[in-house]
Design an enzyme around this catalytic site. Structure first.
Site, PDB file in Angstrom:
ATOM      1  CD  GLU A 185      14.934  21.897  -4.196  1.00 29.58           C
ATOM      2  OE1 GLU A 185      14.760  20.941  -3.406  1.00 29.58           O
ATOM      3  OE2 GLU A 185      16.055  22.385  -4.418  1.00 29.58           O
ATOM      4  CG  ASP A 214      42.266  40.424  54.805  1.00 31.59           C
ATOM      5  OD1 ASP A 214      42.307  41.595  54.346  1.00 31.59           O
ATOM      6  OD2 ASP A 214      42.653  40.127  55.946  1.00 31.59           O
ATOM      7  CB  CYS A 234      47.188  52.814  60.033  1.00 35.73           C
ATOM      8  SG  CYS A 234      46.243  54.279  60.508  1.00 35.73           S
ATOM      9  CD  GLU A 239      42.144  48.287  61.810  1.00 34.49           C
ATOM     10  OE1 GLU A 239      41.817  47.890  60.674  1.00 34.49           O
ATOM     11  OE2 GLU A 239      43.315  48.249  62.237  1.00 34.49           O
TER      12      GLU A 239
HETATM   13 ZN   LIG Z   1      44.119  53.621  60.674  1.00 31.93          ZN
END
Ligand SMILES: [Zn+2]
Length: 754
Positions: free
Chosen positions: A339, A549, A613, A620
Site C-alpha cells: 500500500e 516397419d 504380393c 517393389e
Molecule cells: Zn506388389
C-alpha cells in the site's frame, strides 16, 4: 367504469382493492419467474483479522450493491474476536454487514503449536457453519493459518473457492500456506502480473485466474479528502505533529525464525528511540512470537515514551491516511511494501518477512538487520523523502473486475479442478540412489532375416543392441522375442535406463490399436493373426505398441530425423522389399483395413515383373533389393555381369550389390537395369506426390542414396508443377525401424492410450 379490468363491482373501494390485489399477484409471479430464471449466487466471505478485512470489505460492498445477483453471508473468526487485538469484528458491524456466524478459533499461546491448534479448532467448527449457510462460493484472502483452515473445509465440502492474492511470494511460511490455498481454490483474483504468471506456472487453469489488482487499492487511488487527514494525524499523534514528520512502525514476528525476529524488533525500537521522531507503533499480529515482542516493547517502556503512541488497532481508512502522510514507514508489514508504494511513502523494510515481494522504489530493504546502527542509518536515508507512486499492485478497479468475474461463474460447470501440467521435456528421473536414469524404450525389430532388440533412450541413442537370426516358425520366434527382451530389461538397470514400454516394428500388416500382426509377406512365415501385445505385456507388465516397419520408419523420422516438425511427409524405405509410411497432420495414416502406405505396391505398369504380393508391375518388383538381385542373377546366368578383370560368370551368391558395382564400373546392361529401377521408383513417388502432396519425401534403407538423384530428376521433369517443389532427402538415421519402435513408447507412454 364497472367493467374496467373485467371486475363487476359496485363499490369503488372494493374495485380499487381488487385491482391492487391483482397487480400484486402479477408482480409476485413476475418475480418468481425471474428467480427461477436466474439463481442468485450465494457468496460467503470469511474474514479472520483486520488485515484481510481491509481487502475483503471493498469486495463485500461490491457484492452488496448487486442484490439481484448475489446473496452475501459473512463469517467472522480468528483474531477478529479477541480483545487484545482490538475486537476488530466491530468494524464489520460498523460497516453495516450482518455477521452470519462468529467462530472463536484462536488457541492462545502465540507459539507454533498454538497456531496449529487454532487451525484444528477452526476445522472442527467450520463444517457446521458451512453446512448451514450452504454457500455456492467462499471468498478467502491471503496466506494466514486461519485461511488455510477455511480453504481446507470448503474444498473438502465441495464448495467453490475464490482465492485473493494468490501467486505472490513473500519469503516465509506464508508462502507455503498461500500456495497451498491456491491449490485448493477453484478461482483466483490476483494482484500483480507476476503473481498471475506464478499461478499459471503452478499449473492453475489460466481461464480461472483474474488479474484484478489489490481490492484495497480501489479506495487508495480514489480522490482523497485532503482536509480530513490532518485531523486524523492529530487524533492519533497529538496536535503538534506535522505531515511527513512522523513514523509509522509495524513489525510482525517471523514464524519460521521467531528468536531472530524478536531481536530485530528490539533493535528497531532502539533505533526509533534514538531517531527521536513522533512514532505511531502498532502491536504485532497474533502470530507465534507476538507475546515476546510485546514484552520487549514493555521492557523498553515504549508505551509511556513521549515520542511513541502504541495502539492495537486503527481503522483501515485512517491507517491508510497515516501511512500516506508519514515521513517514513518501518517494519516488515505487507502494507509497507504494497500500500505504501501507492503514495510514494518511504519504507524501511526489516528482515526477511517480505523478501520475495515485488516492491516499488520507495522500499529500502535491510535484510540483515543485525545492528541498531544499520536501522538508524536506513531511517536517515529514507525519512522525509517522496517517491513516485507505484501501481504494481493495482490500478484502482479491482472490485468491479471481481464482481464481473463472480457474475460470470457458471455453477453448472463441473466443480472438479483441472490442473494444467506443462509438458516435461526429455525428462530425466532419479532413482533412490540419485543416479540419473534415462527414460528409455525397449525396441523390437522383426525383419525377414534378423530379430533385433535394442534399448533406446529418449534422445534417440541406441544404448545397447541384441541381434539373432529370426526363427522360421512361430513358437521359437515368440520365445526368442521374450528371452531377448528379458535380457535387455536386466541390462537396462545397470545402464541407467528406465524402460517405459516396448515398441515392436514388424514386417506385415498390423492392427496397431490391438497390437496384432494381421498377416505378413513370405519373408516372415507363420506370422498371421499374432497378438504380440498380450504376451509381451504379461511378461514385463509394460505397455506395448506394435506397428508395421514402414510406419515405424516414418515415426522415427518424425521424432529424430528429417521429419522433425514437418506436418506432412512421406517415407519410402528401399531395402529387401519396399515399404513406407505417411505422416499427415503429424499423425500416421493407417487406412481403413491397415494397409495404408503400402507404397511398395504402387503399380507403375500394367504388366511388368511379378511382385511378391501376387500382382505385377509394383515398384517393389522393379526397385527393391530382391528385384535387383533377381536381375543380377539373370545377368550372371547370361554371363553379362562382367566388369573389369572379370571374364566368366561369378560363382559366389549374387546380390544387388554386384549389380550396383557393375554399373559403377560402366557395365551398360547394369546401368540400364538400375535406370529402369530408378524410373519405376521415381514414377511411383510422383504418384504419391499427386495423391498426398506432402512437403517432403524421405528415402531410407540401403538403396536410398543410389535412388535420390534419379528420383529428383524425374520429379523435375514429370511431376505437376506445384508438386515439383517437394523436397527429397536421404535419411540419416541408422536404425529407422528400431528408433520408430522406440518412438511409439517415448511419445505415447505418457498418454496411456494404446
Ligand atoms: Zn506388389
Amino acid at each position: 367504469m364497472e367493467k374496467h379490468h373485467g371486475f363487476l363491482c359496485k363499490n369503488p373501494h372494493e374495485l380499487y382493492y381488487k385491482m391492487m390485489q391483482s397487480k400484486e399477484k402479477m408482480k409476485r409471479e413476475k418475480m418468481d419467474h425471474l428467480n427461477q430464471c436466474k439463481k442468485r449466487l450465494r457468496v460467503c466471505v470469511a474474514t479472520c483479522n483486520r488485515a484481510d478485512y481491509s481487502k475483503l470489505a471493498p469486495i463485500m460492498f461490491g457484492i452488496k450493491s448487486h442484490p439481484d445477483d448475489f446473496e452475501l453471508d459473512v463469517v467472522v473468526l480468528g483474531s477478529h474476536l479477541i480483545d487484545d487485538y482490538g475486537n476488530t469484528f466491530r468494524m464489520i458491524e460498523q460497516d453495516d454487514f450482518d455477521i452470519s456466524s462468529k467462530l472463536h478459533t484462536i488457541v492462545r499461546g502465540e507459539d507454533e503449536a498454538a497456531m496449529v491448534e487454532s487451525v484444528g479448532l477452526a476445522l472442527v467448527k467450520l463444517p457446521d457453519v458451512l453446512q448451514r449457510l450452504r454457500p455456492d462460493l467462499v471468498i478467502i484472502h491471503g496466506d494466514r493459518f486461519d485461511a488455510l483452515a477455511l480453504a481446507t473445509s470448503a474444498a473438502l465440502m465441495n464448495i467453490r473457492i475464490l482465492h485473493l492474492e494468490g501467486g505472490e511470494v513473500s519469503g516465509t511460511i506464508d508462502d507455503s500456506i498461500r500456495h497451498a490455498i491456491s491449490k485448493l481454490a477453484h478461482y483466483h483474483a490476483c494482484c500483480t502480473r507476476r503473481a498471475e504468471q506464478h499461478l499459471i506456472s503452478m499449473c492453475e487453469d489460466h481461464s480461472r485466474i483474474l488479474l484484478a489488482g489489490c481490492p484495497s487499492y480501489d479506495k487508495l487511488l480514489s480522490p482523497h479528502n485532503s482536509e480530513v487527514y490532518l485531523d486524523i494525524i492529530k487524533s492519533w499523534l497529538g496536535d503538534d505533529v506535522k505531515d511527513h514528520d512522523y513514523i509509522v512502525a509495524l513489525q510482525h514476528p517471523v514464524t519460521t525464525d521467531i528468536q531472530h525476529s524478536i531481536k530485530i524488533y528490539g533493535l528497531m525500537l532502539d533505533a526509533l528511540v534514538s531517531f527521536n521522531k513522533k512514532t505511531l507503533i502498532l502491536f504485532p499480529n497474533i502470530d507465534a512470537g507476538s507475546k515476546e515482542m510485546v514484552r520487549v516493547m514493555r521492557k523498553k517502556s515504549i508505551e509511556t515514551h513521549p515520542n511513541f503512541r502504541a495502539v492495537k488497532h486503527i481503522p483501515f481508512e485512517q491507517f491508510i491516511q497515516l501511512v500516506c502522510h508519514a515521513g517514513c514507514m518501518i517494519g516488515n508489514s505487507s502494507c509497507g511494501v504494497r500500500e505504501a508504494g501507492a503514495f510514494g511513502t518511504p519504507v524501511v523494510n526489516l528482515g526477511t518477512r517480505q523478501t520475495g515481494r515485488e516492491t516499488g522504489e520507495n522500499v529500502l530493504h535491510v535484510r540483515d538487520a543485525d545492528s541498531h546502527n544499520k536501522i538508524y542509518h536506513a531511517l536517515q536515508l529514507q525519512f522525509g523523502k517522496r517517491y513516485p507512486c507505484s501501481k504494481i499492485y493495482g490500478d484502482g478497479n479491482a472490485v468491479p473486475r471481481i464482481v464481473k468475474f463472480l457474475q460470470s461463474i457458471d455453477l453448472n460447470k463441473p466443480l472438479q479442478k483441472t490442473f494444467c501440467f506443462p509438458l516435461v521435456k526429455d525428462s530425466i528421473s532419479q532413482d533412490i540412489d540419485h543416479i540419473l536414469e534415462k527414460q528409455s524404450a525397449l525396441a523390437v525389430d522383426l525383419g525377414g532375416t534378423n530379430l533385433r532388440v535394442a534399448i533406446v533412450c529418449s534422445q534417440g541413442i541406441v544404448v545397447k543392441k541384441y541381434t539373432q537370426p529370426n526363427p522360421k516358425t512361430f513358437e521359437p520366434r515368440m520365445q526368442l522375442i521374450l528371452k531377448m527382451c528379458e535380457n535387455a530389461m536386466q541390462d537396462a538397470v545397470s545402464l541407467n535406463c528406465r524402460i517405459l514400454g516396448v515398441g515392436v516394428s514388424t514386417g506385415g500388416r498390423v492392427n496397431p490399436e490391438e497390437g496384432v500382426v494381421l498377416d505378413s509377406t513370405k519373408l516372415i512365415r507363420e506370422w498371421t493373426s499374432v497378438d504380440l501385445r498380450t504376451p509381451i505385456s504379461d511378461a514385463f507388465h509394460l505397455p506395448v505398441w506394435v506397428d508395421n516397419d514402414g510406419n515405424c520408419a516414418a515415426l522415427a523420422e518424425r521424432k529424430f530425423g528429417h521429419g522433425k516438425g514437418v506436418e506432412n511427409f512421406v517415407t519410402v524405405i528401399t531395402g529387401t522389399g519396399i515399404g513406407g509410411g505417411i505422416i499427415q497432420h503429424n499423425e500416421l495414416i493407417h487406412g481403413s483395413t491397415f494397409c495404408g502406405a503400402e507404397l511398395g505396391h504402387i503399380m507403375v505398369s500394367l504388366d511388368g515383373p511379378e511382385c511378391s504380393c501376387g500382382s505385377q508391375g509394383c515398384i517393389e518388383a522393379y526397385a527393391s533389393g530382391l528385384a535387383l538381385q533377381r536381375e543380377a542373377k539373370k545377368m550372371n546366368d547370361d554371363e553379362l555381369l562382367k566388369g573389369e578383370g572379370l571374364t566368366t560368370k561369378l560363382s559366389e551368391p549374387i546380390t544387388a550389390a554386384h549389380l550396383i558395382n557393375a554399373a559403377r564400373l560402366g557395365n551398360a546392361k547394369a546401368v540400364a537395369v538400375l535406370n529402369k529401377a530408378s524410373t519405376a521408383l521415381g514414377v511411383g513417388i510422383i504418384n504419391i506426390l499427386h495423391t498426398l502432396n506432402p512437403s517432403l519425401v524421405i528415402l531410407s534403407g540401403v538403396l536410398a542414396s543410389i535412388y535420390e538423384e534419379p528420383v529428383k530428376h524425374l520429379i523435375a521433369s514429370r511431376a505437376l508443377l506445384p508438386a515439383q517443389s517437394t523436397k527429397v532427402v536421404t535419411s540419416d538415421l541408422e536404425e529407422p525401424a528400431l528408433l520408430g519402435a522406440a518412438s511409439m513408447v517415448l511419445d505415447y507412454a505418457t498418454r496411456r492410450t494404446y
